[in-house]
Scaffold this active site. Structure first.
Site, PDB file in Angstrom:
ATOM      1  N   ASN A  29       3.055 -11.139   8.736  1.00 47.44           N
ATOM      2  CA  ASN A  29       4.031 -10.077   8.432  1.00 47.44           C
ATOM      3  C   ASN A  29       5.150 -10.010   9.471  1.00 47.44           C
ATOM      4  O   ASN A  29       5.423  -8.978  10.070  1.00 47.44           O
ATOM      5  CB  ASN A  29       3.333  -8.716   8.309  1.00 47.44           C
ATOM      6  CG  ASN A  29       2.595  -8.300   9.556  1.00 47.44           C
ATOM      7  OD1 ASN A  29       2.234  -9.138  10.382  1.00 47.44           O
ATOM      8  ND2 ASN A  29       2.375  -7.012   9.711  1.00 47.44           N
TER       9      ASN A  29
ATOM     10  N   ASP B 141      -1.698  -9.489   5.222  1.00 47.92           N
ATOM     11  CA  ASP B 141      -2.087  -8.386   6.105  1.00 47.92           C
ATOM     12  C   ASP B 141      -0.937  -7.421   6.395  1.00 47.92           C
ATOM     13  O   ASP B 141       0.205  -7.823   6.555  1.00 47.92           O
ATOM     14  CB  ASP B 141      -2.628  -8.911   7.428  1.00 47.92           C
ATOM     15  CG  ASP B 141      -3.170  -7.779   8.275  1.00 47.92           C
ATOM     16  OD1 ASP B 141      -4.101  -7.100   7.812  1.00 47.92           O
ATOM     17  OD2 ASP B 141      -2.628  -7.544   9.366  1.00 47.92           O
TER      18      ASP B 141
ATOM     19  N   HIS C 263      -6.540  -7.418   3.783  1.00 49.35           N
ATOM     20  CA  HIS C 263      -6.416  -6.059   4.333  1.00 49.35           C
ATOM     21  C   HIS C 263      -6.824  -5.144   3.187  1.00 49.35           C
ATOM     22  O   HIS C 263      -6.060  -4.898   2.269  1.00 49.35           O
ATOM     23  CB  HIS C 263      -4.956  -5.856   4.742  1.00 49.35           C
ATOM     24  CG  HIS C 263      -4.561  -4.441   5.033  1.00 49.35           C
ATOM     25  ND1 HIS C 263      -3.855  -4.091   6.158  1.00 49.35           N
ATOM     26  CD2 HIS C 263      -4.726  -3.287   4.346  1.00 49.35           C
ATOM     27  CE1 HIS C 263      -3.609  -2.792   6.148  1.00 49.35           C
ATOM     28  NE2 HIS C 263      -4.121  -2.280   5.058  1.00 49.35           N
TER      29      HIS C 263
ATOM     30  N   HIS D 252     -10.199  -6.309   9.773  1.00 54.00           N
ATOM     31  CA  HIS D 252     -10.345  -5.002  10.434  1.00 54.00           C
ATOM     32  C   HIS D 252     -11.137  -3.969   9.621  1.00 54.00           C
ATOM     33  O   HIS D 252     -10.634  -2.928   9.259  1.00 54.00           O
ATOM     34  CB  HIS D 252      -8.991  -4.425  10.841  1.00 54.00           C
ATOM     35  CG  HIS D 252      -7.907  -4.517   9.795  1.00 54.00           C
ATOM     36  ND1 HIS D 252      -8.049  -4.021   8.528  1.00 54.00           N
ATOM     37  CD2 HIS D 252      -6.669  -5.048   9.866  1.00 54.00           C
ATOM     38  CE1 HIS D 252      -6.935  -4.250   7.851  1.00 54.00           C
ATOM     39  NE2 HIS D 252      -6.083  -4.870   8.631  1.00 54.00           N
TER      40      HIS D 252
ATOM     41  N   ASN E 286      -3.917   1.318  11.087  1.00 57.29           N
ATOM     42  CA  ASN E 286      -4.395   1.214   9.722  1.00 57.29           C
ATOM     43  C   ASN E 286      -5.307   0.002   9.623  1.00 57.29           C
ATOM     44  O   ASN E 286      -4.865  -1.102   9.911  1.00 57.29           O
ATOM     45  CB  ASN E 286      -3.200   1.059   8.765  1.00 57.29           C
ATOM     46  CG  ASN E 286      -3.611   1.241   7.321  1.00 57.29           C
ATOM     47  OD1 ASN E 286      -4.703   1.737   7.049  1.00 57.29           O
ATOM     48  ND2 ASN E 286      -2.769   0.832   6.403  1.00 57.29           N
TER      49      ASN E 286
ATOM     50  N   ASP F 263      -6.685  -7.095  16.036  1.00 52.27           N
ATOM     51  CA  ASP F 263      -5.568  -6.554  15.253  1.00 52.27           C
ATOM     52  C   ASP F 263      -4.437  -6.105  16.197  1.00 52.27           C
ATOM     53  O   ASP F 263      -3.796  -5.071  15.994  1.00 52.27           O
ATOM     54  CB  ASP F 263      -6.021  -5.388  14.360  1.00 52.27           C
ATOM     55  CG  ASP F 263      -4.970  -5.038  13.291  1.00 52.27           C
ATOM     56  OD1 ASP F 263      -3.983  -5.781  13.153  1.00 52.27           O
ATOM     57  OD2 ASP F 263      -5.158  -4.009  12.621  1.00 52.27           O
TER      58      ASP F 263
ATOM     59  N   HIS G 264       4.070  -2.512  19.347  1.00 48.23           N
ATOM     60  CA  HIS G 264       5.274  -1.768  18.948  1.00 48.23           C
ATOM     61  C   HIS G 264       6.003  -1.334  20.199  1.00 48.23           C
ATOM     62  O   HIS G 264       5.387  -1.110  21.248  1.00 48.23           O
ATOM     63  CB  HIS G 264       4.907  -0.535  18.121  1.00 48.23           C
ATOM     64  CG  HIS G 264       4.334  -0.866  16.776  1.00 48.23           C
ATOM     65  ND1 HIS G 264       5.083  -1.427  15.768  1.00 48.23           N
ATOM     66  CD2 HIS G 264       3.076  -0.723  16.286  1.00 48.23           C
ATOM     67  CE1 HIS G 264       4.312  -1.616  14.709  1.00 48.23           C
ATOM     68  NE2 HIS G 264       3.085  -1.203  14.990  1.00 48.23           N
TER      69      HIS G 264
END
Lengths: 439, 331, 188
Positions: free
Chosen positions: A98, A156, A183, A236, A281, A308, A312
């Site tokens: 992603n 994902d 996911h 996850h 998430n 995971d 950020h």
């Protein structure tokens, strides 16, 4: 090119794939493991004494990270992500597609490979997208992605919502020996929930989503894997219901595997405030879910621990909880958290930990490593299980600081990380680890 | 320096008395208030209510203080109520509303807070659509922060004015049966009221459709039911919550009509309550959905008293929070 | 000064009030919370005994008019009490009643407050004790007793209604670090 041979002397070698768990030497030649055994002769090799109590393991593989490159280099790059990986004891990391653009095309895959080679630290295994743009509509050119270096496919960040697409992806990817990593989150049931549905969500006034949001899709995927024979891997996993679905699939010999993150086996929704470093998430679930994860780790029904790792920028997280992006980083905390909470608390053995971090991820992704068997790449993680560390986010190699574990004191550290027989990381805060950094 | 006898808490010639006080410099959540603090606010509000009965409805208490009303979610009654409260206390007020301000275009709440800080407000009253926004603001700005409603989290001054209104009609909170009916799931008013009324010893019942029930309700110390008749039976207070039409799109209930026939409060259904029951609504009210007009406009309704009391309660909160230093870190 | 002293002072003040105002027509009493309130009520009884007429009596909380609220915000706000003036003060002669006159700041606040209630014909000040040390140009019209004090002393009028006993106590306030009055605990 031949390099100086090295013998790692006197460490506690734990390699479940070879059934080794005892003090032994590891001989490294030309970047590969040449021999493992007690009292190996030096035979001209450089002798590197492993401090007492250190554990020598097959290199750890994090099968679920987000390195953000291309497109979101302000959060992380492949170079900073790889640096974080080796500092966390990982010799390899599988990066989710992603990015921007999405890794749905060989051009992106190849670019990731180039960046990883330039960084020259950890191995980086790209995961290709299941669908173009991860939009859940048109299947990507999975064979081409495979040939360009992808080791699995996943959308994902988004679930593969269409059962038909999931079925076809499982069938198609299985031709190339690739797992589909899903996911699992039923979008209509998630209904915009940002945390686990329950008392905490209610008191905080945050929209909740129940564990069934995840397990309903895990059950679907187990069924589809049973139908198609294609291997499915649950990313996850967070809910007790999901674990039951995985177990039931395994009992029926369905090719389902699953991973859990450290935050899902340590934290729960009771830990939630409005701190956005607790927003990810799937969300932190109930105590019963967390306990189920610990049980699954102990009894073998969970196959892998993955971080995971979702970097950020601080500004992106310094907003209202609802508006903050999901995700926390994990590469530089996972191993210490696991030693402290799993090994030292008696949940599982070091042998089992090595299965979760090395042997099983290698097997699921079909990549080399996961064992110290002679002939394989000398990818080695050395642990100092008794060394106390304090998590200090401001010293992370990662560009990001979004961890809920900052300031935690933990027993168990990574001492060194070796990739292709080369020491790519030696932890200068661990007494004795500096000696492992041979030239 | 003033002498010891001029210290706050002692008027001339008076000895210092054990002064009840608020422990936090912000009002973010009713959950942060204990019983003594709640009663302090309610008692202070009584004194403030008297100010509103005077010919000159203004006291100089907050002269020189600047209060910013930062309403990033539309609100008329709460904003107006705060504004009147501030003006009655002689504070300088500044209204910033979501849609109209260039200050806010594309700016994060943290940046807005920093911009506001440059104007050195003493207090910021924040209404925001996101739960926890007030906590975020309090973490980054020096001013005292008052939560005027944040997402689905809390609306502390509404609960305080509700309690104030109840106290004007009922001798004590202990043992009082308060039935709260409506959209429980999305209501910040409910969350604040549960915390406040249970802290004061009331028996709280919550009632609404299963689809709008609170997850984890069993841990709130309240009785939950989907039967309006059970909730209303022998109730001393029936508090209605607004039901928003847009909830129908989330499959919460099929129609206004079916909601009203199941959970709408009518005079007929209210007969099961105690004869001296009072009916409350935080507004704005949907007639014919939550409540029949004859009940809303009838003698048991205290809905307009709630509005009037809102000003007094907000004056009390502003007054009590003014006692804190603007900067944290003082003893 | 003991109970009897306080009683006699009030009776004397009541007579002075009647004398100066030529009766109690148009007169009203406003006690400043807290201890001005029982003093005002006692005065009202004395005035009734003297004149046979009821004098309207109210109570005033001056907290919202204090001059130190926003100036030195240092912790707990003074407790607010209700102001109850159940009559119009317009064109009345208002007798403002307090226990101790010291800096004059309380009276300044009370004057401001009263003006917000209307426009009295006059305001006269009654205090049980004037201890000096004025900081504002304010003077009492009726004084129970003048008590010269040092600034570091504290003067407390205790009244049965509030304190269970009638007395005027003068105490040395301990220097910094010394003990605080036993009733304290609320001081910052």
């Amino acid at each position: 090119m031949t390099t100086q041979a090295v013998v790692l002397k006197g460490g506690l070698v734990v390699d479940p794939a070879q059934g080794i768990n005892g003090v032994a030497d590891v001989r490294i030649e030309n970047g590969r493991v040449a021999a493992v055994g007690a009292g190996l002769p030096l035979d001209g090799a450089l002798c590197v004494e492993v401090p007492a109590g250190f554990v020598v393991c097959p290199g750890f593989i994090d099968m679920h990270v987000h390195f953000r490159e291309p497109g979101q280099e302000h959060k992380e790059t492949i170079a900073t992500g790889a640096a974080a990986a080796v500092a966390g004891g990982f010799v390899a990391a599988a990066c989710m597609p992603n990015t921007d653009p999405v890794n749905d095309h060989v051009g992106v895959t190849e670019e990731i490979g180039r960046r990883a080679s330039e960084a020259g630290l950890a191995r980086v295994y790209p995961i290709g997208a299941v669908s173009v743009g991860s939009q859940g509509e048109r299947m990507t050119e999975i064979k081409a992605l495979r040939e360009a270096g992808c080791v699995g496919i996943s959308d994902d960040g988004h679930p593969v919502a269409s059962a038909l697409l999931m079925r076809r992806a499982l069938e198609y990817a299985s031709m190339f020996g690739m797992p589909v990593i899903n996911h699992c989150e039923e979008p209509s049931l998630a209904a915009g929930g940002v945390v686990h549905e329950g008392y905490r969500a209610t008191t905080l006034g945050l929209r909740g989503q129940p564990g069934v949001t995840e397990s309903i899709m895990v059950e679907r995927d187990v069924s589809l894997s049973g139908l198609t024979g294609g291997p499915v891997h649950v990313a996850h996993m967070s809910a007790g219901e999901s674990l039951r679905a995985v177990r039931s699939g395994k009992e029926r010999s369905i090719r389902v595997t699953c991973e859990v993150t450290p935050h899902h086996f340590i934290l729960t929704d009771e830990d939630l405030q409005y701190d956005t470093n607790f927003k990810m998430n799937p969300p932190l679930r109930a105590v019963a879910d967390r306990d189920a994860m610990l049980e699954g780790l102990a009894d073998g029904s969970i196959d892998a621990i993955a971080t995971d790792h979702a970097p950020h920028h601080a500004d992106e997280k310094a907003v209202e909880f609802d508006r903050a992006p999901f995700g926390i980083i994990g590469l530089e905390t996972a191993v210490s958290l696991s030693l402290d909470r799993l090994v030292h608390r008696g949940v599982l053995s070091t042998t089992r930990l090595v299965e979760l971090y090395a042997a099983n991820p290698a097997r699921i992704l079909g990549v080399e490593g996961g064992t110290l068997a002679p002939g394989g790449a000398a990818d080695i993680t050395i642990l100092a299980p008794e060394t106390e560390v304090e998590v200090a986010a401001d010293r992370f190699r990662s560009k990001a600081r979004n961890t809920p574990f900052d300031g935690w004191r933990l027993r168990g550290a990574v001492a060194a990380t070796i990739v292709d027989g080369r020491v790519v990381y030696a932890n200068d805060t661990v007494p004795g680890a500096a000696a492992l950094a041979w030239p | 320096m003033s002498t010891a006898l001029d210290a706050p808490g002692t008027a001339e010639g008076e000895r210092p008395e054990p002064a009840p006080r608020l422990r936090s410099r912000h009002l973010l959540s009713v959950g942060d208030l204990n019983r003594e603090e709640i009663l302090l606010i309610l008692d202070s509000a009584e004194a403030m209510k008297e100010v509103g009965t005077r010919r000159i409805k203004k006291v100089p208490t907050l002269r020189g203080a600047t209060v910013v009303n930062l309403f990033l979610e539309p609100s008329t009654r709460t904003r107006t109520s705060f504004e009147i409260a501030e003006k009655r206390l002689s504070a300088d007020t500044l209204n910033i509303a979501g849609g109209t301000s260039s200050l806010l275009k594309g700016e994060t709440l943290v940046d807005t807070a920093r911009t506001l800080e440059a104007m050195a407000p003493d207090m910021v009253v924040l209404r925001h659509s996101a739960s926890g926004a007030c906590h975020l603001l309090a973490g980054v700005c020096d001013a005292r922060v008052i939560n005027a409603g944040d997402g689905m989290h809390e609306h502390p001054t509404q609960a305080l004015l509700d309690a104030f209104t109840i106290r004007e009609h009922k001798p004590r909170f202990e043992g009082l049966k308060v039935a709260i009916v409506g959209d429980l799931l999305h209501s910040r008013v409910l969350r604040s009221n549960i915390l406040l009324l249970t802290e004061l010893g009331a028996k709280v019942w919550v009632c609404g459709p299963r689809t709008l029930m609170l997850p984890g309700v069993e841990r709130f110390g309240v009785r939950a039911t989907t039967s309006l008749d059970d909730a209303v039976a022998d109730a001393d207070v029936v508090m209605l919550l607004r039901v928003q039409e847009e909830r129908m799109h989330g499959h919460f209930f099929p129609s206004r009509r079916e909601y009203f026939t199941t959970f709408g409060l009518t005079a007929e259904r209210l007969r099961r309550a105690r004869p001296d029951v009072i009916v409350m609504h935080p507004g704005p009210m949907n007639r014919g959905v939550e409540v029949a007009s004859d009940v809303a406009d009838g003698p048991v309704s205290v809905i307009l008293e709630q509005v009037a009391n809102g000003v007094a309660v907000r004056m009390a909160v502003l007054y009590l929070l003014a006692g804190f230093e603007t900067n944290e870190g003082t003893a | 000064m003991e109970a009897e002293g306080i009683r006699r002072a009030l009776v004397r003040i009541a007579h002075e009030i009647v004398e100066r105002n030529r009766g109690v027509g148009g007169v009203a009493l406003v006690g400043i919370r807290r201890r001005g309130v029982p003093l005002a009520q006692r005065l009202a009884r004395s005035l009734f005994e003297i004149t046979g007429r009821d004098v309207p009596t109210g109570s005033l909380d001056i907290t919202l008019y204090r001059d130190d609220l926003m100036r030195q915000a240092v912790g707990p706000q003074p407790v607010l009490r209700r102001t109850e003036i159940p009559f119009s003060i317009d064109d009345r002669r208002i007798l403002l009643v307090d226990d101790v006159l010291y800096t004059g700041r309380t009276i300044r606040a009370a004057l401001d407050a009263l003006i917000d209630f209307g426009r009295p014909r006059s305001i006269q000040l009654v205090v049980m004790v004037d201890r000096g040390h004025r900081e504002l140009p304010i003077k009492a019209d009726y004084v129970g007793r003048n008590v010269p004090t040092a600034a570091r002393q504290s003067v407390q009028v205790k009244l049965a209604e509030e304190d269970g006993v009638d007395e005027v106590a003068i105490e040395d306030v301990a220097e910094e670090g010394g003990s605080v009055p036993a009733a304290g605990g609320g001081a910052p």
